[in-house]
Design an enzyme around this catalytic site. Structure first.
Site, PDB file in Angstrom:
ATOM      1  N   LYS A 122       1.147  -9.136  11.044  1.00  0.00           N
ATOM      2  CA  LYS A 122       0.866  -9.929  12.237  1.00  0.00           C
ATOM      3  C   LYS A 122       1.578 -11.282  12.208  1.00  0.00           C
ATOM      4  O   LYS A 122       1.938 -11.821  13.244  1.00  0.00           O
ATOM      5  CB  LYS A 122      -0.643 -10.099  12.450  1.00  0.00           C
ATOM      6  CG  LYS A 122      -1.427 -10.917  11.461  1.00  0.00           C
ATOM      7  CD  LYS A 122      -1.854 -10.435  10.160  1.00  0.00           C
ATOM      8  CE  LYS A 122      -2.173  -9.172   9.630  1.00  0.00           C
ATOM      9  NZ  LYS A 122      -3.404  -9.170   8.835  1.00  0.00           N
ATOM     10  N   LYS A 180      -3.054 -13.018  15.276  1.00  0.00           N
ATOM     11  CA  LYS A 180      -3.485 -11.830  16.032  1.00  0.00           C
ATOM     12  C   LYS A 180      -3.753 -12.185  17.500  1.00  0.00           C
ATOM     13  O   LYS A 180      -3.443 -11.400  18.397  1.00  0.00           O
ATOM     14  CB  LYS A 180      -4.741 -11.235  15.384  1.00  0.00           C
ATOM     15  CG  LYS A 180      -4.457 -10.630  14.001  1.00  0.00           C
ATOM     16  CD  LYS A 180      -5.748 -10.326  13.271  1.00  0.00           C
ATOM     17  CE  LYS A 180      -5.500  -9.661  11.927  1.00  0.00           C
ATOM     18  NZ  LYS A 180      -6.717  -9.592  11.102  1.00  0.00           N
TER      19      LYS A 180
HETATM   20  P1  NAP Z   1      -0.733  -6.434  -0.692  1.00  0.00           P
HETATM   21  O1  NAP Z   1      -1.877  -5.621  -1.156  1.00  0.00           O
HETATM   22  O2  NAP Z   1      -0.506  -7.775  -1.298  1.00  0.00           O
HETATM   23  O3  NAP Z   1       0.598  -5.553  -0.879  1.00  0.00           O
HETATM   24  C1  NAP Z   1       1.876  -6.048  -0.639  1.00  0.00           C
HETATM   25  C2  NAP Z   1       2.887  -5.061  -1.204  1.00  0.00           C
HETATM   26  O4  NAP Z   1       4.198  -5.466  -0.847  1.00  0.00           O
HETATM   27  C3  NAP Z   1       2.861  -4.947  -2.730  1.00  0.00           C
HETATM   28  O5  NAP Z   1       2.996  -3.616  -3.130  1.00  0.00           O
HETATM   29  C4  NAP Z   1       4.077  -5.771  -3.167  1.00  0.00           C
HETATM   30  O6  NAP Z   1       4.722  -5.239  -4.333  1.00  0.00           O
HETATM   31  C5  NAP Z   1       5.025  -5.570  -2.000  1.00  0.00           C
HETATM   32  N1  NAP Z   1       5.898  -6.712  -1.803  1.00  0.00           N
HETATM   33  C6  NAP Z   1       5.548  -7.953  -1.409  1.00  0.00           C
HETATM   34  N2  NAP Z   1       6.641  -8.743  -1.354  1.00  0.00           N
HETATM   35  C7  NAP Z   1       7.672  -7.986  -1.741  1.00  0.00           C
HETATM   36  C8  NAP Z   1       9.064  -8.214  -1.917  1.00  0.00           C
HETATM   37  N3  NAP Z   1       9.605  -9.412  -1.701  1.00  0.00           N
HETATM   38  N4  NAP Z   1       9.846  -7.187  -2.325  1.00  0.00           N
HETATM   39  C9  NAP Z   1       9.315  -5.978  -2.568  1.00  0.00           C
HETATM   40  N5  NAP Z   1       8.012  -5.686  -2.432  1.00  0.00           N
HETATM   41  C10 NAP Z   1       7.203  -6.683  -2.024  1.00  0.00           C
HETATM   42  O7  NAP Z   1      -0.808  -6.674   0.876  1.00  0.00           O
HETATM   43  P2  NAP Z   1      -1.588  -5.770   1.957  1.00  0.00           P
HETATM   44  O8  NAP Z   1      -3.004  -6.202   2.003  1.00  0.00           O
HETATM   45  O9  NAP Z   1      -1.264  -4.352   1.740  1.00  0.00           O
HETATM   46  O10 NAP Z   1      -0.937  -6.313   3.315  1.00  0.00           O
HETATM   47  C11 NAP Z   1       0.353  -5.932   3.692  1.00  0.00           C
HETATM   48  C12 NAP Z   1       0.586  -6.329   5.154  1.00  0.00           C
HETATM   49  O11 NAP Z   1      -0.347  -5.648   5.992  1.00  0.00           O
HETATM   50  C13 NAP Z   1       0.378  -7.814   5.447  1.00  0.00           C
HETATM   51  O12 NAP Z   1       1.273  -8.194   6.466  1.00  0.00           O
HETATM   52  C14 NAP Z   1      -1.060  -7.878   5.975  1.00  0.00           C
HETATM   53  O13 NAP Z   1      -1.279  -8.972   6.812  1.00  0.00           O
HETATM   54  C15 NAP Z   1      -1.105  -6.587   6.753  1.00  0.00           C
HETATM   55  N6  NAP Z   1      -2.442  -6.032   6.942  1.00  0.00           N
HETATM   56  C16 NAP Z   1      -3.303  -5.932   5.897  1.00  0.00           C
HETATM   57  C17 NAP Z   1      -4.542  -5.339   6.077  1.00  0.00           C
HETATM   58  C18 NAP Z   1      -5.524  -5.204   4.954  1.00  0.00           C
HETATM   59  O14 NAP Z   1      -6.649  -4.763   5.199  1.00  0.00           O
HETATM   60  N7  NAP Z   1      -5.166  -5.537   3.732  1.00  0.00           N
HETATM   61  C19 NAP Z   1      -4.892  -4.864   7.350  1.00  0.00           C
HETATM   62  C20 NAP Z   1      -3.989  -4.984   8.413  1.00  0.00           C
HETATM   63  C21 NAP Z   1      -2.757  -5.564   8.198  1.00  0.00           C
HETATM   64  P3  NAP Z   1       4.002  -5.268  -5.783  1.00  0.00           P
HETATM   65  O15 NAP Z   1       2.800  -4.370  -5.620  1.00  0.00           O
HETATM   66  O16 NAP Z   1       5.000  -4.732  -6.710  1.00  0.00           O
HETATM   67  O17 NAP Z   1       3.608  -6.690  -6.007  1.00  0.00           O
HETATM   68  N1  HSE Z   2      -6.890 -10.168   6.128  1.00  0.00           N
HETATM   69  C1  HSE Z   2      -7.042  -9.489   7.352  1.00  0.00           C
HETATM   70  C2  HSE Z   2      -8.511  -9.532   7.778  1.00  0.00           C
HETATM   71  C3  HSE Z   2      -6.568  -8.077   7.198  1.00  0.00           C
HETATM   72  O1  HSE Z   2      -9.350  -9.880   6.946  1.00  0.00           O
HETATM   73  O2  HSE Z   2      -8.817  -9.239   8.927  1.00  0.00           O
HETATM   74  C4  HSE Z   2      -6.521  -7.310   8.474  1.00  0.00           C
HETATM   75  O3  HSE Z   2      -5.532  -7.802   9.322  1.00  0.00           O
END
Ligand code: NAP
Ligand code: HSE
Length: 436
Positions: free
Chosen positions: A105, A205
């Site tokens: 986002k 968002k």
């Molecule tokens: P996360 O758990 O921190 O995972 C990020 C992943 O991206 C990790 O596997 C990391 O690799 C990889 N990564 C980060 N920077 C990198 C780089 N420069 N080069 C290569 N790989 C890289 O994050 P997440 O919670 O999955 O969130 C990911 C995205 O989805 C974000 O934009 C977040 O706002 C969005 N989102 C998250 C949720 C949620 O519930 N978590 C919901 C909706 C949207 P390593 O594992 O090797 O460190």
């Molecule tokens: N960090 C975000 C939340 C993930 O808590 O809503 C979903 O976008």
């Protein structure tokens, strides 16, 4: 069966969720598409890290060009987070004619116009259903199902982490830091949780929702936002006595002169549909001039709920590929609405003044009298030597008009604390009539 190859960027909460979802529902997904969605390569930072899902080690790479230059990969899923290199990788992928699905986002809110322009130029799809509301379908409903409406307002609880924290604070009286740790362990929070707690995530968002709902460019910098750091347990107890709850709301309203856009904690009546949206659940309430009121609720964060939205986007793009259809126009903006100054929009407010000794309330009254701002006392709990709180309701006033009086109250002798929250979804009279 035809295979559609995917390059996945990131194998954290969302990336792992996508792998799990594709494994768990592979049969249904393939049958619905008559094609198989296959993750071919995965970009990560640390190749040796232990992962939440089992993947073939050969699929992992630390080199984005291994994915970008693979001509058999037609869709890139960006689930890395942050601005750079995510933005650059999205633009490079689009530039190579690959379709993009992103959950990011922050990138969409800050660089959406640039990204959509490149997608349009290259004739490819860019989808971001997971960027708002986690598993709740909201992007596609706004773009398609509700497209015939003039949307009048959107009020949302669109950050799962803060809603989880506020719910636990209100119901279990737990410590803020401990609840945040729980939310992080469940994969709800952003890598830097201040993005959730300080309101940035909800502001990204809201910018996305408002541009789609009102058909006008809205960027992150247009949204005024405040987080939940200043909410005390005491204000939650007072809100409850007044028949309300405190929620971090994202509000976008179409006013005669332009758009009202804000993210801030508000008092919401317990009877409002959003008041019962608790824990990690998100709720998006909107009004359209044809459909009337609509409420979307569901899990706003977490691996599988988010993957539900990402994989649906993948299936949508796959259908475009399979039917050899041209991509839909990326941008839905058709007008340019001004954004109003939030500080100049009249609203009703809850204002609580905590005093160290009961007689300090005399100087508080004096400040109100001198300001000529009409206030109504909605609740009072004062003990002569221990002090306490008085809760006031102030109607139809702007932040600007209140600023001076709040500053004076904070400096007044014997005043320990002043808290101020707008009332949303109810008029001040409702709260005052609930006098405690
Ligand atoms: P996360 O758990 O921190 O995972 C990020 C992943 O991206 C990790 O596997 C990391 O690799 C990889 N990564 C980060 N920077 C990198 C780089 N420069 N080069 C290569 N790989 C890289 O994050 P997440 O919670 O999955 O969130 C990911 C995205 O989805 C974000 O934009 C977040 O706002 C969005 N989102 C998250 C949720 C949620 O519930 N978590 C919901 C909706 C949207 P390593 O594992 O090797 O460190
Ligand atoms: N960090 C975000 C939340 C993930 O808590 O809503 C979903 O976008």
């Amino acid at each position: 069966m035809r295979e559609i190859n995917i390059g996945l960027l990131g194998l954290g909460t969302v990336g792992s969720g996508v792998i799990k979802a594709l494994q768990q529902n592979n049969h249904n997904i393939s049958a619905k598409l008559n094609a198989e969605l296959k993750v071919k390569r995965i970009l990560v930072r640390e190749l040796a890290k232990e992962r939440a899902v089992k993947v073939d080690a050969g699929m992992l790479t630390g080199d984005f060009s291994a994915i970008l230059d693979d001509t058999s990969i037609s869709i890139i899923v960006e689930a890395m987070g942050g601005i750079e290199p995510a933005r650059e990788y999205i633009l490079q992928a689009l530039g190579k004619g690959k379709h993009v699905v992103t959950a990011n986002k922050e990138v969409v809110a800050k660089y959406g116009r640039e990204i959509l322009a490149v997608a349009e130029k290259m004739g490819v799809e860019v989808c971001f259903e997971a960027s708002v509301g986690g598993g709740i379908p909201i992007i596609r409903p706004l773009k398609q199902c509700l497209a015939a409406n003039e949307i009048q307002e959107i009020i949302g609880i669109i950050n799962g982490t803060t809603n989880y924290i506020l719910t636990k604070m209100a119901t279990e009286g737990k410590d803020f830091a401990a609840i945040l740790q729980e939310a992080q362990a469940k994969g709800y929070a952003e890598p830097d949780p201040t993005s959730d707690v300080d309101g940035y995530d909800a502001a990204y968002k809201l910018a996305i929702l408002a541009s789609l709902a009102f058909g006008t460019p809205v960027g992150f910098s247009d949204v005024k936002f405040t987080g939940i750091g200043h909410i005390t347990r005491e204000d939650m107890v007072w809100a409850d006595k007044l028949g309300c709850v405190i929620k971090l709301l994202a509000v976008a309203k179409l006013q005669a002169q332009g758009l009202e856009l804000r993210v801030e904690p508000c008092l919401v009546p317990q009877s409002h549909p959003l008041a019962s949206v608790n824990d990690v659940f998100n709720g998006i309430y909107l009004k359209g001039n044809l459909v009337g009121e609509v409420l979307f609720t569901g899990r706003g964060a977490g691996d599988l709920p988010t993957a539900s939205a990402v994989v649906a986007d993948l299936m949508d793009v796959a259908q475009t590929i399979l039917a050899a259809r041209s991509a839909r126009p990326a941008c839905t903006c058709y007008r340019n609405l001004p954004v109003l100054d939030q500080h100049e929009i009249p609203a009703a407010f809850y204002l609580r003044v905590a005093v160290r000794k009961a007689d300090a309330i005399l100087s508080v009254n004096q400040i109100f009298n001198q300001s000529s701002i009409p206030v109504t006392v909605a609740g009072k709990k004062l003990k002569q030597h221990k002090g306490g709180s008085v809760v006031y309701i102030i109607s139809d006033i702007t932040y600007t008009a209140l600023a001076d009086v709040v500053a004076k109250l904070r400096e007044a002798p014997g005043v320990a604390d002043v808290s101020l929250f707008p009332l949303e979804g109810l008029c001040a009279d409702d709260v005052v009539s609930a006098k405690v």
